[in-house]
Design an enzyme around this catalytic site. Structure first.
Site, PDB file in Angstrom:
ATOM      1  N   CYS A  74      68.813  21.595   3.022  1.00  0.00           N
ATOM      2  CA  CYS A  74      70.264  21.461   2.996  1.00  0.00           C
ATOM      3  C   CYS A  74      70.709  20.944   4.350  1.00  0.00           C
ATOM      4  O   CYS A  74      70.452  21.596   5.377  1.00  0.00           O
ATOM      5  CB  CYS A  74      70.905  22.818   2.701  1.00  0.00           C
ATOM      6  SG  CYS A  74      72.713  22.827   2.790  1.00  0.00           S
ATOM      7  N   CYS A 188      72.864  14.584   1.836  1.00  0.00           N
ATOM      8  CA  CYS A 188      72.909  15.853   1.116  1.00  0.00           C
ATOM      9  C   CYS A 188      71.780  15.799   0.095  1.00  0.00           C
ATOM     10  O   CYS A 188      71.644  14.792  -0.610  1.00  0.00           O
ATOM     11  CB  CYS A 188      74.257  16.039   0.417  1.00  0.00           C
ATOM     12  SG  CYS A 188      74.327  17.477  -0.687  1.00  0.00           S
TER      13      CYS A 188
END
Length: 273
Positions: A74, A188
């Site tokens: 992440c 992302c």
């Protein structure tokens, strides 16, 4: 020798793209997955909330799963809390950072696009990457939590229209100078779930780059030589951990079979926080 066990962690299902990349790059061992579904998405949470939560969740997951290494799949979590997580657990931790460097090396026009979450874009770490590797380039950015949600919906088999996707892409490529973008960083881990859909909507010749391959290669570099195999596609699946009921959890369960996970464990992180 013990079979290597890697635990991949994300706020939702984006880190499943890293699991796929580990398999593609030749990881030989077991991969478990953990998603903080009870606090999804991270991209719109405050720094204070995440700085408190992520290291505590990481420590609890390490105790529960007993992996040999831990991947924070992440960008938002890594750019904020990677060093803190490394300080509180005693196994190797691999983080995720936006692929600014490879984009800067590959651009021909000198204009790079970055699609990320708002959280990733406001981090000093991201600014430092741009300054170090792309300070002589034009870097255009757009932060979107909506695209994270679209990625999860699409991965779970729910409809996502081209109009929805284009509305996000337009926020990037219709900026002044956006017509010069020839490479876009998917900053992302959720966004590669939409790679083919996004590519089809972009002008011809615009490339997409993400951090998945680099993460996988870093994990492999931490393993004994006999944990790396020539033939990909046979990674054993461990447990899939979630932290609470939410639409993200429902979508993760719906998509998990496609990624090979069947052993579901819901944990309550209250005692860790």
């Amino acid at each position: 020798m013990k079979t290597p066990h890697c635990l991949v962690f994300d706020s939702g299902m984006g880190g499943l793209t890293v699991v796929s990349e580990l398999e593609k790059q030749g990881f030989s061992g077991r991969v478990s997955y953990a998603a903080d579904t009870g606090f999804f998405p991270y991209g719109n949470k405050s720094d204070a909330e995440l700085t408190r939560r992520i290291p505590a969740i990481a420590r609890g997951l390490i105790d529960a799963a007993a992996p040999d290494n831990f991947v924070i799949a992440c960008n938002t979590a890594s750019t904020l809390a990677l060093q803190v997580v490394r300080a509180v657990i005693d196994i190797p931790v691999v983080g995720t950072v936006p692929a600014i460097k490879p984009a800067a090396l590959r651009t021909q026009t000198g204009t790079i696009g970055v699609l990320a979450t708002p959280g990733t874009l406001r981090r000093a770490y991201t600014d430092a990457l741009i300054h170090e590797f792309a300070r002589e380039k034009r870097v255009l950015t757009h932060g979107s939590v909506e695209l994270v949600e679209m990625a999860e919906r699409f991965a779970a088999g729910e409809p996502v229209s081209d109009a929805e996707l284009k509305s996000v892409l337009d926020q990037l490529i219709l900026q002044p100078g956006g017509d010069e973008i020839d490479i876009i960083v998917l900053a992302c881990t959720h966004f590669p779930l939409l790679r083919e859909r996004l590519s089809a909507l972009l002008p011809a010749g615009v490339q997409l780059v993400d951090s998945g391959e680099a993460i996988a290669r870093r994990v492999l570099s931490l393993l004994p030589d006999n944990a790396i195999k020539a033939e990909a596609g046979k990674v054993a699946r461990g447990a899939l951990y979630t932290t609470g009921a939410s639409p993200s959890m429902e979508r993760l369960v719906a998509a998990s079979g496609r990624f090979g996970f069947a052993d579901f464990k819901t944990i309550n992180p209250t005692d860790w926080l």
